[in-house]
Write a protein that holds these residues in place. Structure first.
Motif, PDB file in Angstrom:
ATOM      1  N   GLU A 126       0.805  -1.221   0.000  1.00 59.60           N
ATOM      2  CA  GLU A 126       0.000   0.000   0.000  1.00 59.60           C
ATOM      3  C   GLU A 126       0.835   1.266   0.000  1.00 59.60           C
ATOM      4  O   GLU A 126       0.329   2.344  -0.339  1.00 59.60           O
ATOM      5  N   ASP A 127       2.119   1.180   0.345  1.00 58.94           N
ATOM      6  CA  ASP A 127       2.960   2.386   0.334  1.00 58.94           C
ATOM      7  C   ASP A 127       3.880   2.443  -0.886  1.00 58.94           C
ATOM      8  O   ASP A 127       4.860   3.192  -0.894  1.00 58.94           O
ATOM      9  N   THR A 128       3.568   1.686  -1.937  1.00 62.63           N
ATOM     10  CA  THR A 128       4.450   1.614  -3.101  1.00 62.63           C
ATOM     11  C   THR A 128       4.667   2.983  -3.735  1.00 62.63           C
ATOM     12  O   THR A 128       5.800   3.415  -3.964  1.00 62.63           O
ATOM     13  N   LEU A 129       3.598   3.693  -4.038  1.00 61.23           N
ATOM     14  CA  LEU A 129       3.739   4.992  -4.689  1.00 61.23           C
ATOM     15  C   LEU A 129       4.310   6.037  -3.730  1.00 61.23           C
ATOM     16  O   LEU A 129       5.084   6.911  -4.131  1.00 61.23           O
ATOM     17  N   TYR A 130       3.917   5.930  -2.469  1.00 59.25           N
ATOM     18  CA  TYR A 130       4.484   6.812  -1.439  1.00 59.25           C
ATOM     19  C   TYR A 130       6.004   6.658  -1.390  1.00 59.25           C
ATOM     20  O   TYR A 130       6.751   7.638  -1.407  1.00 59.25           O
ATOM     21  N   TYR A 131       6.463   5.393  -1.348  1.00 57.85           N
ATOM     22  CA  TYR A 131       7.903   5.133  -1.279  1.00 57.85           C
ATOM     23  C   TYR A 131       8.594   5.582  -2.565  1.00 57.85           C
ATOM     24  O   TYR A 131       9.697   6.134  -2.521  1.00 57.85           O
ATOM     25  N   LEU A 132       7.960   5.377  -3.688  1.00 62.56           N
ATOM     26  CA  LEU A 132       8.552   5.776  -4.965  1.00 62.56           C
ATOM     27  C   LEU A 132       8.782   7.278  -5.019  1.00 62.56           C
ATOM     28  O   LEU A 132       9.822   7.749  -5.500  1.00 62.56           O
ATOM     29  N   LYS A 133       7.838   8.054  -4.508  1.00 66.81           N
ATOM     30  CA  LYS A 133       8.015   9.506  -4.464  1.00 66.81           C
ATOM     31  C   LYS A 133       9.225   9.880  -3.605  1.00 66.81           C
ATOM     32  O   LYS A 133      10.040  10.737  -3.972  1.00 66.81           O
ATOM     33  N   ARG A 140      17.571  11.852  -7.021  1.00 67.31           N
ATOM     34  CA  ARG A 140      18.044  13.067  -7.677  1.00 67.31           C
ATOM     35  C   ARG A 140      19.290  13.618  -6.989  1.00 67.31           C
ATOM     36  O   ARG A 140      20.165  14.206  -7.637  1.00 67.31           O
ATOM     37  N   ILE A 141      19.377  13.410  -5.683  1.00 67.16           N
ATOM     38  CA  ILE A 141      20.502  13.954  -4.905  1.00 67.16           C
ATOM     39  C   ILE A 141      21.672  12.969  -4.851  1.00 67.16           C
ATOM     40  O   ILE A 141      22.824  13.329  -5.119  1.00 67.16           O
ATOM     41  N   HIS A 142      21.377  11.719  -4.493  1.00 66.29           N
ATOM     42  CA  HIS A 142      22.426  10.756  -4.178  1.00 66.29           C
ATOM     43  C   HIS A 142      22.739   9.774  -5.300  1.00 66.29           C
ATOM     44  O   HIS A 142      23.719   9.027  -5.198  1.00 66.29           O
ATOM     45  N   CYS A 143      21.933   9.774  -6.352  1.00 68.71           N
ATOM     46  CA  CYS A 143      22.235   8.877  -7.459  1.00 68.71           C
ATOM     47  C   CYS A 143      21.727   9.482  -8.766  1.00 68.71           C
ATOM     48  O   CYS A 143      20.855   8.908  -9.431  1.00 68.71           O
ATOM     49  N   PRO A 144      22.281  10.632  -9.163  1.00 67.31           N
ATOM     50  CA  PRO A 144      21.828  11.242 -10.419  1.00 67.31           C
ATOM     51  C   PRO A 144      22.119  10.368 -11.635  1.00 67.31           C
ATOM     52  O   PRO A 144      21.491  10.540 -12.681  1.00 67.31           O
ATOM     53  N   GLU A 145      23.064   9.439 -11.491  1.00 66.26           N
ATOM     54  CA  GLU A 145      23.383   8.539 -12.597  1.00 66.26           C
ATOM     55  C   GLU A 145      22.404   7.363 -12.702  1.00 66.26           C
ATOM     56  O   GLU A 145      22.432   6.610 -13.672  1.00 66.26           O
ATOM     57  N   CYS A 146      21.524   7.204 -11.705  1.00 65.35           N
ATOM     58  CA  CYS A 146      20.523   6.130 -11.749  1.00 65.35           C
ATOM     59  C   CYS A 146      19.435   6.489 -12.761  1.00 65.35           C
ATOM     60  O   CYS A 146      18.882   7.581 -12.720  1.00 65.35           O
ATOM     61  N   LYS A 147      19.160   5.565 -13.638  1.00 65.34           N
ATOM     62  CA  LYS A 147      18.231   5.819 -14.729  1.00 65.34           C
ATOM     63  C   LYS A 147      16.894   5.116 -14.537  1.00 65.34           C
ATOM     64  O   LYS A 147      16.014   5.194 -15.393  1.00 65.34           O
ATOM     65  N   MET A 148      16.745   4.394 -13.421  1.00 63.37           N
ATOM     66  CA  MET A 148      15.519   3.645 -13.193  1.00 63.37           C
ATOM     67  C   MET A 148      15.404   3.332 -11.712  1.00 63.37           C
ATOM     68  O   MET A 148      16.412   3.221 -11.007  1.00 63.37           O
ATOM     69  N   TYR A 149      14.162   3.213 -11.232  1.00 62.40           N
ATOM     70  CA  TYR A 149      13.904   2.726  -9.880  1.00 62.40           C
ATOM     71  C   TYR A 149      13.213   1.375 -10.003  1.00 62.40           C
ATOM     72  O   TYR A 149      12.321   1.188 -10.824  1.00 62.40           O
ATOM     73  N   ILE A 150      13.623   0.431  -9.189  1.00 62.57           N
ATOM     74  CA  ILE A 150      13.045  -0.906  -9.172  1.00 62.57           C
ATOM     75  C   ILE A 150      12.395  -1.097  -7.809  1.00 62.57           C
ATOM     76  O   ILE A 150      13.070  -1.018  -6.781  1.00 62.57           O
ATOM     77  N   MET A 151      11.096  -1.372  -7.772  1.00 61.53           N
ATOM     78  CA  MET A 151      10.364  -1.315  -6.524  1.00 61.53           C
ATOM     79  C   MET A 151      10.205  -2.652  -5.802  1.00 61.53           C
ATOM     80  O   MET A 151       9.634  -2.714  -4.719  1.00 61.53           O
ATOM     81  N   GLY A 152      10.703  -3.722  -6.384  1.00 62.74           N
ATOM     82  CA  GLY A 152      10.597  -5.014  -5.711  1.00 62.74           C
ATOM     83  C   GLY A 152      11.836  -5.852  -5.914  1.00 62.74           C
ATOM     84  O   GLY A 152      12.623  -5.611  -6.831  1.00 62.74           O
ATOM     85  N   GLN A 153      12.016  -6.833  -5.056  1.00 62.55           N
ATOM     86  CA  GLN A 153      13.110  -7.778  -5.192  1.00 62.55           C
ATOM     87  C   GLN A 153      12.522  -9.168  -5.429  1.00 62.55           C
ATOM     88  O   GLN A 153      11.311  -9.362  -5.417  1.00 62.55           O
ATOM     89  N   ARG A 230       8.460  -3.620  -2.288  1.00 63.78           N
ATOM     90  CA  ARG A 230       7.089  -3.095  -2.373  1.00 63.78           C
ATOM     91  C   ARG A 230       6.299  -3.785  -3.487  1.00 63.78           C
ATOM     92  O   ARG A 230       5.093  -3.581  -3.592  1.00 63.78           O
ATOM     93  N   VAL A 231       6.936  -4.563  -4.296  1.00 64.89           N
ATOM     94  CA  VAL A 231       6.280  -5.273  -5.388  1.00 64.89           C
ATOM     95  C   VAL A 231       6.610  -6.754  -5.283  1.00 64.89           C
ATOM     96  O   VAL A 231       7.766  -7.129  -5.062  1.00 64.89           O
ATOM     97  N   PHE A 232       5.594  -7.595  -5.469  1.00 64.83           N
ATOM     98  CA  PHE A 232       5.759  -9.045  -5.317  1.00 64.83           C
ATOM     99  C   PHE A 232       5.147  -9.762  -6.522  1.00 64.83           C
ATOM    100  O   PHE A 232       4.106  -9.348  -7.035  1.00 64.83           O
ATOM    101  N   HIS A 233       5.777 -10.836  -6.907  1.00 66.91           N
ATOM    102  CA  HIS A 233       5.304 -11.630  -8.049  1.00 66.91           C
ATOM    103  C   HIS A 233       4.432 -12.769  -7.546  1.00 66.91           C
ATOM    104  O   HIS A 233       4.892 -13.633  -6.807  1.00 66.91           O
TER     105      HIS A 233
END
Length: 322
Positions: A126-133, A140-153, A230-233
């Motif tokens: 339920e906090d997936t979008l909250y955490y993504l924000k 933007r501050i600590h990983c400007p070279e990151c080109k994608m966010y991955i929300m689950g393992q 935050r994401v599960f298969h």
């Protein structure tokens, strides 16, 4: 999920089913739209990009294929398999929907926000979008070279991983995460890799993406992802990743136990980046299923934003004999 009412949910279909449309039609908690992959094999069921009756069966020996003079007799992959339309469609559809959303959808033509790709068998906390924000602000501050966010393992998680609220830097590879969140900037970079993506002999879009981005994007595809998923298969018992001993309800119950156990650590006030990048290991071995030159041509045309009529598809088909 919190913020779902502020989110446009897009359903991308490659199969027409009234039961599915009826379920979607009852959604009243968020804005949504539906887009339709126009080259679905359900429609092109007796011609490319579907299965042409004169195409070679998957396991036909090459000499027998030549003797039969089936369409794609010369285009067998290194594992001695011929094209399967159902497998090929997954890669074409994935590419088409991203291209369509970023370039062809009039509603989103000037959209510069995040596109969050979720498969139909994923379960989201339920906090997936909250955490993504929160994660994007830190990125933007600590990983400007990151080109994608991955929300689950793809592994089980301990209480400590949720408790910290932390995220870590990593490289994207198949099996290293679920739920891609990306911006148009990634799409613009990825378009420079179109030939590599379209000609790499792998019918899996994710395996192809892993190899292509590791070699085509400078520095590789760097990502940020939460330590606590935050994401599960849920699809471990169906589809391409079938596990006969499991039921979907068993997988769901396991996910719910994990989230319930860590409910006090959801919606963290602070998210911080906990580690630096590991060593990038590049894989270059293709899994096959993508040797047919018709798929190569169609893939390039999708990248190039070229609409394909029935006549165009027939022309692509004729490339087999030129």
């Amino acid at each position: 999920m919190r913020y779902i009412n502020e989110t446009l949910v897009i359903f991308s279909h490659d199969f027409y089913c009234q039961d599915v449309f009826d379920v979607i039609g009852k959604i009243d908690f968020c804005p949504y739209m539906q887009i339709f992959y126009p080259y679905a094999i359900q429609v092109y069921n007796s011609q490319f990009p579907g299965d042409d009756p004169k195409d070679c069966p998957r396991n036909l020996e090459k000499e027998e294929a030549r003797r039969r003079k089936c369409n794609n007799a010369e285009y067998q992959d290194p594992y001695r398999h011929y094209r399967e339309a159902q497998e090929a469609q997954v890669k074409h559809h994935w590419l088409w929907k991203v291209q369509f959303i970023f370039e062809n959808c009039s509603l989103l033509r000037n959209f510069e926000g995040i596109l969050f790709l979720v498969e139909d068998d994923f379960y989201l906390a339920e906090d997936t979008l909250y955490y993504l924000k929160k994660l994007e602000r830190q990125g933007r501050i600590h990983c400007p070279e990151c080109k994608m966010y991955i929300m689950g393992q793809t592994t089980d998680y301990s209480q400590d991983e949720y408790q910290s609220g932390a995220a870590k830097k990593d490289y994207w590879w198949v099996g290293n995460g679920l739920g891609m969140a990306l911006r148009k900037y990634f799409w613009k970079l990825f378009k420079y890799c179109k030939k590599s993506f379209c000609f790499f002999d792998d019918c899996n879009w994710d395996s192809t993406l892993m190899v292509v981005t590791a070699t085509c994007i400078p520095g590789g595809l760097k990502i940020l992802k939460p330590l606590g998923s935050r994401v599960f298969h849920l699809g471990s018992c169906e589809g391409f990743h079938r596990h006969k001993a499991w039921k979907t309800t068993d997988v769901l119950n396991k996910v719910l136990r994990t989230l319930n156990h860590n409910r006090n650590y959801l919606f963290p006030e602070h998210v911080f980046v906990a580690s630096d990048f590991p060593v990038l290991v590049k894989r270059t071995t293709p899994y096959g299923g993508w040797t047919d030159i018709r798929d190569h041509e169609m893939c390039l045309r999708i990248f190039n934003n070229q609409s394909l009529s029935t006549a165009d598809l027939r022309k692509i088909h004729q490339n087999l004999f030129t």
